[in-house]
Scaffold this motif. Structure first.
Motif, PDB file in Angstrom:
ATOM      1  N   PHE A  26      -1.633  -3.451 -32.194  1.00 36.99           N
ATOM      2  CA  PHE A  26      -1.618  -4.093 -30.826  1.00 36.99           C
ATOM      3  C   PHE A  26      -3.016  -3.994 -29.785  1.00 36.99           C
ATOM      4  CE2 PHE A  26       2.788  -3.217 -31.619  1.00 36.99           C
ATOM      5  CZ  PHE A  26       3.371  -4.388 -31.412  1.00 36.99           C
ATOM      6  N   MET A  73       5.316   0.656 -21.414  1.00 35.89           N
ATOM      7  CA  MET A  73       3.797   0.344 -21.286  1.00 35.89           C
ATOM      8  C   MET A  73       3.623  -0.356 -19.813  1.00 35.89           C
ATOM      9  SD  MET A  73       2.077  -0.414 -24.746  1.00 35.89           S
ATOM     10  CE  MET A  73       3.430  -1.082 -25.167  1.00 35.89           C
ATOM     11  N   GLN A  90       1.151   6.094 -22.124  1.00 37.71           N
ATOM     12  CA  GLN A  90       0.531   6.858 -23.477  1.00 37.71           C
ATOM     13  C   GLN A  90       1.744   6.798 -24.476  1.00 37.71           C
ATOM     14  OE1 GLN A  90      -1.926  10.225 -22.724  1.00 37.71           O
ATOM     15  NE2 GLN A  90      -2.366   9.468 -20.850  1.00 37.71           N
ATOM     16  N   VAL A 125      -5.539   7.068 -24.729  1.00 39.47           N
ATOM     17  CA  VAL A 125      -5.042   8.182 -24.124  1.00 39.47           C
ATOM     18  C   VAL A 125      -6.200   8.991 -23.581  1.00 39.47           C
ATOM     19  CG1 VAL A 125      -4.368  10.340 -24.875  1.00 39.47           C
ATOM     20  CG2 VAL A 125      -3.201   8.484 -25.973  1.00 39.47           C
ATOM     21  N   SER A 166      -6.907  11.664 -22.557  1.00 36.63           N
ATOM     22  CA  SER A 166      -7.598  13.119 -23.058  1.00 36.63           C
ATOM     23  C   SER A 166      -8.055  13.131 -24.369  1.00 36.63           C
ATOM     24  CB  SER A 166      -6.478  14.150 -22.724  1.00 36.63           C
ATOM     25  OG  SER A 166      -5.384  13.818 -23.487  1.00 36.63           O
ATOM     26  N   LEU A 167      -8.342  12.055 -24.947  1.00 36.51           N
ATOM     27  CA  LEU A 167      -8.816  11.864 -26.243  1.00 36.51           C
ATOM     28  C   LEU A 167     -10.194  11.058 -26.165  1.00 36.51           C
ATOM     29  CD1 LEU A 167      -5.683  11.404 -28.404  1.00 36.51           C
ATOM     30  CD2 LEU A 167      -6.856  13.546 -27.939  1.00 36.51           C
ATOM     31  N   LEU A 203       8.507  -4.264 -30.660  1.00 36.28           N
ATOM     32  CA  LEU A 203       8.352  -3.481 -29.523  1.00 36.28           C
ATOM     33  C   LEU A 203       9.640  -3.583 -28.903  1.00 36.28           C
ATOM     34  CD1 LEU A 203       4.882  -3.573 -27.956  1.00 36.28           C
ATOM     35  CD2 LEU A 203       6.037  -1.607 -29.158  1.00 36.28           C
ATOM     36  N   ASN A 253      -4.793   0.907 -22.546  1.00 38.43           N
ATOM     37  CA  ASN A 253      -3.695   1.797 -22.925  1.00 38.43           C
ATOM     38  C   ASN A 253      -4.277   3.064 -24.048  1.00 38.43           C
ATOM     39  OD1 ASN A 253      -1.225   1.690 -21.573  1.00 38.43           O
ATOM     40  ND2 ASN A 253      -0.922  -0.426 -22.555  1.00 38.43           N
ATOM     41  N   LEU A 278       2.674   3.909 -25.694  1.00 40.85           N
ATOM     42  CA  LEU A 278       1.488   3.320 -26.827  1.00 40.85           C
ATOM     43  C   LEU A 278       1.934   3.872 -28.371  1.00 40.85           C
ATOM     44  CD1 LEU A 278      -1.620   2.160 -27.191  1.00 40.85           C
ATOM     45  CD2 LEU A 278      -1.985   4.699 -27.383  1.00 40.85           C
ATOM     46  N   MET A 279       1.972   5.185 -27.953  1.00 37.90           N
ATOM     47  CA  MET A 279       2.333   5.873 -29.452  1.00 37.90           C
ATOM     48  C   MET A 279       3.558   5.219 -30.113  1.00 37.90           C
ATOM     49  SD  MET A 279       1.602  10.025 -28.465  1.00 37.90           S
ATOM     50  CE  MET A 279       1.996  10.428 -26.726  1.00 37.90           C
ATOM     51  N   LYS A 280       4.457   4.890 -29.275  1.00 41.10           N
ATOM     52  CA  LYS A 280       5.750   4.224 -29.892  1.00 41.10           C
ATOM     53  C   LYS A 280       5.232   2.973 -30.455  1.00 41.10           C
ATOM     54  CE  LYS A 280       9.361   6.126 -27.456  1.00 41.10           C
ATOM     55  NZ  LYS A 280      10.789   6.042 -26.739  1.00 41.10           N
ATOM     56  N   ALA A 281       4.276   2.204 -29.701  1.00 49.03           N
ATOM     57  CA  ALA A 281       3.873   1.084 -30.218  1.00 49.03           C
ATOM     58  C   ALA A 281       3.045   0.947 -31.682  1.00 49.03           C
ATOM     59  CB  ALA A 281       3.144   0.102 -29.238  1.00 49.03           C
ATOM     60  N   VAL A 282       2.272   2.119 -31.645  1.00 48.35           N
ATOM     61  CA  VAL A 282       1.707   1.859 -32.856  1.00 48.35           C
ATOM     62  C   VAL A 282       2.231   2.981 -34.180  1.00 48.35           C
ATOM     63  CG1 VAL A 282      -0.711   2.139 -31.549  1.00 48.35           C
ATOM     64  CG2 VAL A 282       0.253   4.376 -32.125  1.00 48.35           C
ATOM     65  N   ARG A 313       5.974  -1.108 -37.137  1.00 48.41           N
ATOM     66  CA  ARG A 313       4.804  -0.868 -36.365  1.00 48.41           C
ATOM     67  C   ARG A 313       3.719  -0.043 -36.704  1.00 48.41           C
ATOM     68  NH1 ARG A 313       8.786  -0.259 -32.318  1.00 48.41           N
ATOM     69  NH2 ARG A 313       8.182   1.937 -32.041  1.00 48.41           N
ATOM     70  N   LYS A 349      -5.954   0.546 -39.168  1.00 50.83           N
ATOM     71  CA  LYS A 349      -5.004   0.861 -40.109  1.00 50.83           C
ATOM     72  C   LYS A 349      -4.950  -0.393 -41.008  1.00 50.83           C
ATOM     73  CE  LYS A 349      -1.375   0.745 -37.216  1.00 50.83           C
ATOM     74  NZ  LYS A 349      -0.281   0.275 -36.543  1.00 50.83           N
ATOM     75  N   VAL A 367      -4.058   6.729 -34.676  1.00 44.96           N
ATOM     76  CA  VAL A 367      -3.281   5.898 -35.714  1.00 44.96           C
ATOM     77  C   VAL A 367      -3.682   6.214 -37.020  1.00 44.96           C
ATOM     78  CG1 VAL A 367      -3.342   3.401 -36.051  1.00 44.96           C
ATOM     79  CG2 VAL A 367      -3.151   4.104 -33.726  1.00 44.96           C
ATOM     80  N   PHE A 416      -3.707  -4.223 -25.782  1.00 43.49           N
ATOM     81  CA  PHE A 416      -2.943  -4.640 -24.523  1.00 43.49           C
ATOM     82  C   PHE A 416      -3.997  -4.771 -23.555  1.00 43.49           C
ATOM     83  CE2 PHE A 416      -0.454  -1.621 -26.835  1.00 43.49           C
ATOM     84  CZ  PHE A 416       0.779  -2.274 -26.816  1.00 43.49           C
ATOM     85  N   LYS A 476      -4.879  16.347 -27.967  1.00 44.55           N
ATOM     86  CA  LYS A 476      -4.574  16.351 -26.579  1.00 44.55           C
ATOM     87  C   LYS A 476      -3.556  17.096 -25.948  1.00 44.55           C
ATOM     88  CE  LYS A 476      -1.096  13.126 -24.759  1.00 44.55           C
ATOM     89  NZ  LYS A 476      -0.146  13.894 -24.008  1.00 44.55           N
ATOM     90  N   PRO A 511       9.505   1.189 -26.018  1.00 43.92           N
ATOM     91  CA  PRO A 511       8.112   0.994 -25.808  1.00 43.92           C
ATOM     92  C   PRO A 511       7.601  -0.183 -24.979  1.00 43.92           C
ATOM     93  CG  PRO A 511       9.015   0.334 -27.867  1.00 43.92           C
ATOM     94  CD  PRO A 511      10.095   1.151 -27.139  1.00 43.92           C
TER      95      PRO A 511
END
Ligand SMILES: Nc1ncnc2c1ncn2[C@@H]1O[C@H](COP(=O)(O)OP(=O)(O)O)[C@@H](O)[C@H]1O
Ligand SMILES: [Mg+2]
Lengths: 237, 787
Positions: free
Chosen positions: A93, B393, B296, A101, A103-104, A60, A99, B299-303, A87, A159, A113, A95, B7, B389
């Motif tokens: 990860f 966060m 978010q 989303v 809206s999901l 990161l 973290n 996070l998307m970048k992290a994953v 990644r 994953k 993922v 946290f 989303k 990223p």
């Protein structure tokens, strides 16, 4: 345990944050190795550089000096696209603040993922492993903090990562839910064999690890191997 | 990417009201583009087809009396394809359903039956029988206005004799797509019509046996009309030719062309305003969404999501808004476009209409509409892509409020803390405040630029009817008469005062620029028929030299003191170099003026008149009308009160519709801008506002923080909008002014006031809509939200 090949190798890693006005030396030369299937706890006071180290291992962030290898790949030389790829394929990860989303749903947060991973498990299976098979279609706002963190873990393990990096995963949780989360992490480490690093500043938590690395002022102060591991339920909080 | 798309859909659903508000602004731009362009295309296509099929001529000319033998010579000119000579004259009609006289343009049909050029379209009945002198056809509009059907009869004063005519058919013709009488500003089917009459009958009535006085030519494709016009002037000069001209001086052609220009101007000026505002709104809403979803994104970048996927995600959202706007705009444009084109078709007497909605306009507006949304999103998306990223966060630093000058001033004058919150919020998010400010200003400016047309029309009415022409009646004489006719007219029933004028066709030139126009000779100091200086004050004509309107002066690029060449197309057919001694304002129509004494001295002819302007006793009007109907020397009559009524009615009809559309469009901009700004404020500050409630502030006081900020910005935007509006209005004046009509740039206080009021009320409505949400938010929930 802990006798497998080396997954991570950090050599004299330094990190300086340059915020314009002041320079903060977050890491002052960290040497570290992490083996396959190992369960490591990173311990240290707040501000000692744990998150910085974890972020660098997870791709990161980049170190200011020194080198980091994932297997035989030099992360310090990787491009942005290569880091993204890394990644996506190898790292999970978790946290402190989940973290997710908002809206999901739980299932969709995991699917976020699995849709881009190489050989993922179905989102349902990942959620099952963290004990949330009955919460598939709930939105984050409808879940408790512990449940949200377990969704985050499911998302990280879906994953089948080779490394699982958790930054204070129980930091925002009370004892009961914290224990549930730790148990999920221990189980995942045992069943999937992902090398796991957990940051905590809770001294007691260290007893669940194979190995404990104590960080202070941007350096590795001490490493200890635990002769016997304690299940999370027996940890004093 | 199904999870990301889920989303996306949920984001859109959550933001629907804001997305819709933006889409509506965008749709307005798309709609205007589609409507204006569609109407323009349809009119162009229809005109082209009609002119081609019914053989609209390329060159026109008139003379007093030219022998038919001349036609062969004309046909032999290089570039001429077809020639037709005919008889044309203005006559007075005595319509059974009208007290006052009506007027008509008589045109003859050849003995063979159908003409070669200007082929009429028979809408009902048939063409008149060449052997029956009492049979005529009339234009459809005139027939409709008087309820005439084939077989109906009416009376006309033909060369001094009252004759009864029988209608055989109702016609349309390409030369009469725009039927307008002399001295009038608007078409009036009741008072002015067209009569087609057999050649033999016309020749007998107007004493033109073996001769013609009106000429039309069609040229071979690609031929230059200029040499033909010059040759015609030469050939017709001995026969009283009054100057040949091409389509660019044909009134119907010019009117339609200017209408097309206006549509083009509309399509060029208005849509960009909507698009720019919409882009800023997207920028504002998406910028805030991205700020909110910072973690978010991290996070998307992290994953392992790449920057492309993340940028794509937000661009899709913007595209969604763009597509919604385009779809709404297309739908509204399709409906309105068809209606508008039909309206034009009625106004312009086309026999049929080729409705081409203009695929290009749809495509262009679609691309521009979506691109607008995407461009608006770019800034926010770039920010999202750039976030590292690890940084993303961690929560963003709390907004840095600083004590500045504002605070010290506020404290010094003892502003309440809620008011200070408003001021700080504006200084803290200046970009957002600027979008609100400019959005509302855009809306005010659009309102000013559209509402001012009422002021301009009022100014024109004032100019034409109150300052310039204070006579009640103008009589056009069939032939020029000695000035004694002025005294004779005093003998007509009820006439209180008479001023004569003499008009004649001239060709004016300076350098390579030249044009055909009318010159009018008047007494230097007319007491009720006057010219106005550029400031709009009635002025006396200078004792020598010619006076030009601003438009003509600009066209010839000439100023006071400079010479122009004036070629008189009436006897003694002389050309004189005359100094320009004055420039005047004349919004409607174009002509040039000269003091009569100077003119007649110059031409060395006895003073003459062919127009009589009358002041009359209203009580005697019926007797006067009856007298006019039987006076042989008259070629036409204009009743100014009726003209004005007609002018007002037409304007009312057209402008009210436009007003409604523009006020709606202008209001929608403010509504969209303020609604979005307020929603963002509400979301961003719900925690803070809920805290105020906890501290014991009432709903009203808390609402004030939100509504007050919006209204403060809207109010500040009003003067700015006025300024921009003046700029737009001058663009409208430039874009919409034509050869026929020069729109004066007049903006009255009440226009500024109305524009401000509409924007203010729209802003208030939007802010109150959002305030209602504030009222219904749960304090406890708002406090818990970690947003
Ligand atoms: N993005 C950043 N910019 C500047 N300084 C930072 C940043 N992130 C961390 N730091 C600083 O680096 C040091 C180490 O931080 P961190 O690794 O987060 O410690 P820990 O996780 O052990 O609490 C701290 O002094 C912190 O203030
Ligand atoms: Mg930390």
């Amino acid at each position: 345990m802990g006798a497998g090949g080396v997954v991570f190798r950090a050599e004299r890693v330094t990190k300086v944050y340059d915020t314009g006005a002041v320079k903060v030396q977050a890491l002052r030369g960290v040497d570290l190795a992490l083996r396959e299937g190992e369960f490591v706890v990173l311990l240290g006071a707040s501000g000692s550089g744990k998150s910085t180290l974890l972020n660098i291992l997870g791709g990161l962030d980049r170190p200011t000096g020194g080198r980091v290898f994932f297997r035989d790949r030099d992360l310090t030389r990787a491009s942005d696209a290569e880091l993204t790829r890394y990644r996506r394929d190898h790292v999970g990860f978790v946290f402190q603040f989940y973290n997710l989303v908002p809206s999901l749903t739980a299932r969709e947060n995991v699917a976020l993922v699995t849709e881009i991973a190489r050989a993922p498990m179905p989102p349902e299976e990942a959620l099952e492993r963290v004990g949330l098979a009955h919460r598939l279609d709930h939105f984050p706002a409808e879940l408790s903090g512990g449940e949200q963190q377990r969704v985050a873990i499911a998302r990280a393990i879906a994953k089948r990562p080779e490394v699982l990096l958790c930054d204070e995963p129980t930091g925002a949780l009370d004892r009961t839910t914290g224990v549930q989360v730790l148990e999920a992490l221990v189980a995942v480490n045992r069943d999937l064999g992902a090398a796991t690093v957990i940051i905590t500043h809770n001294q007691a938590t260290q007893r669940i690890a194979h190995r404990v690395i104590l960080i202070a002022d941007g350096r590795v102060l001490r490493e200890t191997l635990n002769e016997t591991r304690v299940p999370p339920s027996e940890v004093d909080w | 990417m199904r999870a990301l798309d889920a989303k996306l859909l949920r984001d859109l659903r959550r933001l629907w009201a804001q997305a819709l508000a933006i889409a509506v602004v965008l749709a307005s731009g798309v709609m205007v583009l589609v409507v204006a362009h569609g109407a323009q295309r349809s009119l162009v296509e229809t005109r082209a087809a009609y002119y081609e099929r019914n053989r609209f001529p390329d060159v026109f000319a008139s003379a007093t009396r030219a022998p038919e033998t001349l036609l062969a010579e004309i046909a032999a000119l290089a570039g001429v394809a077809q020639v037709e000579g005919r008889i044309a004259a203005r006559v007075i009609l005595d319509m059974p359903d009208m007290l006052e006289p009506a007027m008509a343009q008589v045109v003859s049909l050849p003995a063979s039956g159908t003409p070669v050029l200007n082929l009429p379209v028979v809408r009902s009945g048939r063409l008149p029988d060449p052997l029956r002198p009492e049979e005529v056809a009339v234009n459809e509009g005139f027939a409709r206005a008087h309820g005439l059907v084939p077989g109906a009869e009416f009376r006309a004063i033909l060369n001094g004799q009252v004759r009864s005519l029988t209608v055989t058919g109702l016609l349309l013709a390409p030369e009469f797509i725009y039927v307008i009488g002399p001295d009038t500003m608007m078409p009036d089917d009741r008072r002015f019509g067209v009569i087609w009459m057999g050649a033999a009958a016309a020749a007998a009535v107007f004493d033109l046996d073996g001769a013609f006085n009106d000429l039309a030519l069609r040229l071979v494709a690609g031929a230059d009309p200029a040499p033909v016009v010059a040759a015609l002037d030469r050939l017709l000069a001995p026969f009283g030719g009054t100057g040949a001209y091409g389509r660019d001086r044909h009134i119907g052609y010019v009117f339609l062309a200017s209408e097309l220009e206006q549509l083009e101007a509309m399509a060029a000026i208005l849509p960009p305003v909507f698009f720019v505002v919409a882009a800023f709104l997207v920028n504002m809403v998406l910028g805030r969404l991205i700020a909110l979803e910072r973690q978010q994104i991290g996070l998307m970048k992290a994953v392992g999501y790449g920057t492309g996927a993340i940028a794509g995600h937000y661009l899709k959202l913007a595209t969604g808004i763009g597509i919604l706007g385009v779809a709404l705009g297309w739908a509204a444009g399709a409906v309105l476009g068809q209606g508008m084109t039909a309206l034009y078709a009625r106004f312009f007497n086309f026999p049929w209409l080729i409705f081409t909605p203009g695929v290009a306009a749809f495509a262009l507006s679609g691309v521009v509409g979506v691109a607008t949304a995407v461009v608006g999103a770019l800034r926010g998306v770039r920010g999202a892509v750039r976030l590292a990223p690890a940084v993303a966060m961690s929560p963003p630093a709390p907004p840095a409020f600083r004590r500045g000058l504002l605070d010290r001033i506020g404290a010094a004058v003892g502003l309440r803390q809620t008011t200070m919150m408003i001021l700080r919020s504006i200084t803290r998010w200046p970009g957002r405040a600027a979008v609100t400010l400019f959005g509302v200003a855009a809306s005010v400016s659009m309102l000013v630029a559209s509402l001012f047309s009422f002021d301009a029309m009022d100014a024109m009415v004032e100019e034409v009817f109150v300052l310039g022409n204070r006579q009640q009646i103008t009589l056009a004489l069939a032939q020029s008469r000695p000035r004694a006719a002025v005294e004779e007219a005093l003998a007509l029933p009820g006439v209180l005062a008479v001023e004569g004028a003499w008009g004649a066709p001239v060709r004016i030139a300076r350098g390579t620029r030249s044009r055909l126009i009318a010159i009018e000779a008047r007494p230097e100091t007319g007491s009720f028929v006057r010219v106005l200086d550029v400031a709009g004050r009635p002025v006396a004509l200078p004792p020598a030299g010619v006076v030009l309107t601003e438009g003509i002066a600009a066209e010839l690029d000439v100023g006071p003191g400079e010479l122009i060449e004036v070629a008189f197309l009436v006897p003694p057919r002389e050309t004189h170099a005359l100094p320009v001694t004055g420039i005047i304002r004349q919004s409607l129509g174009q002509q040039i003026y000269m003091a009569e004494d100077a003119l007649f001295a110059l031409l060395r002819i006895a003073p003459q008149v062919n127009r009589l302007n009358l002041l009359v006793d209203p009580a005697a009007l019926p007797t006067l009308h009856a007298q006019v109907k039987v006076t042989p020397a008259l070629g036409g009559i204009s009743i100014w009160g009726e003209l004005r009524a007609q002018f007002d009615a037409t304007l009312e009809e057209n402008l009210t519709m436009m007003l409604l559309i523009y006020v709606t469009l202008g209001g929608l901009i403010t509504l969209g801008v303020v609604y979005n700004a307020a929603r963002i404020q509400l979301a961003e500050r719900s925690h803070e506002l809920a805290s105020l409630r906890v501290l014991g502030f009432s709903r009203g006081e808390v609402g004030f923080v939100l509504v007050g900020e919006m209204m403060l910005l809207a109010t500040a935007a009003i003067p700015l909008g006025w300024l921009i509006g003046i700029g737009f209005a001058s663009m409208v004046v430039a874009g919409f002014s034509t050869e026929m009509v020069t729109i004066p740039l007049v903006i009255l206080p009440h226009t500024y006031a109305t524009a401000a009021l509409v924007a203010f009320l729209a802003a208030l409505a939007a802010a109150l809509m959002v305030r209602r949400r504030l009222d219904s938010t749960d304090i406890a929930m708002a406090l818990k939200a970690r947003e």
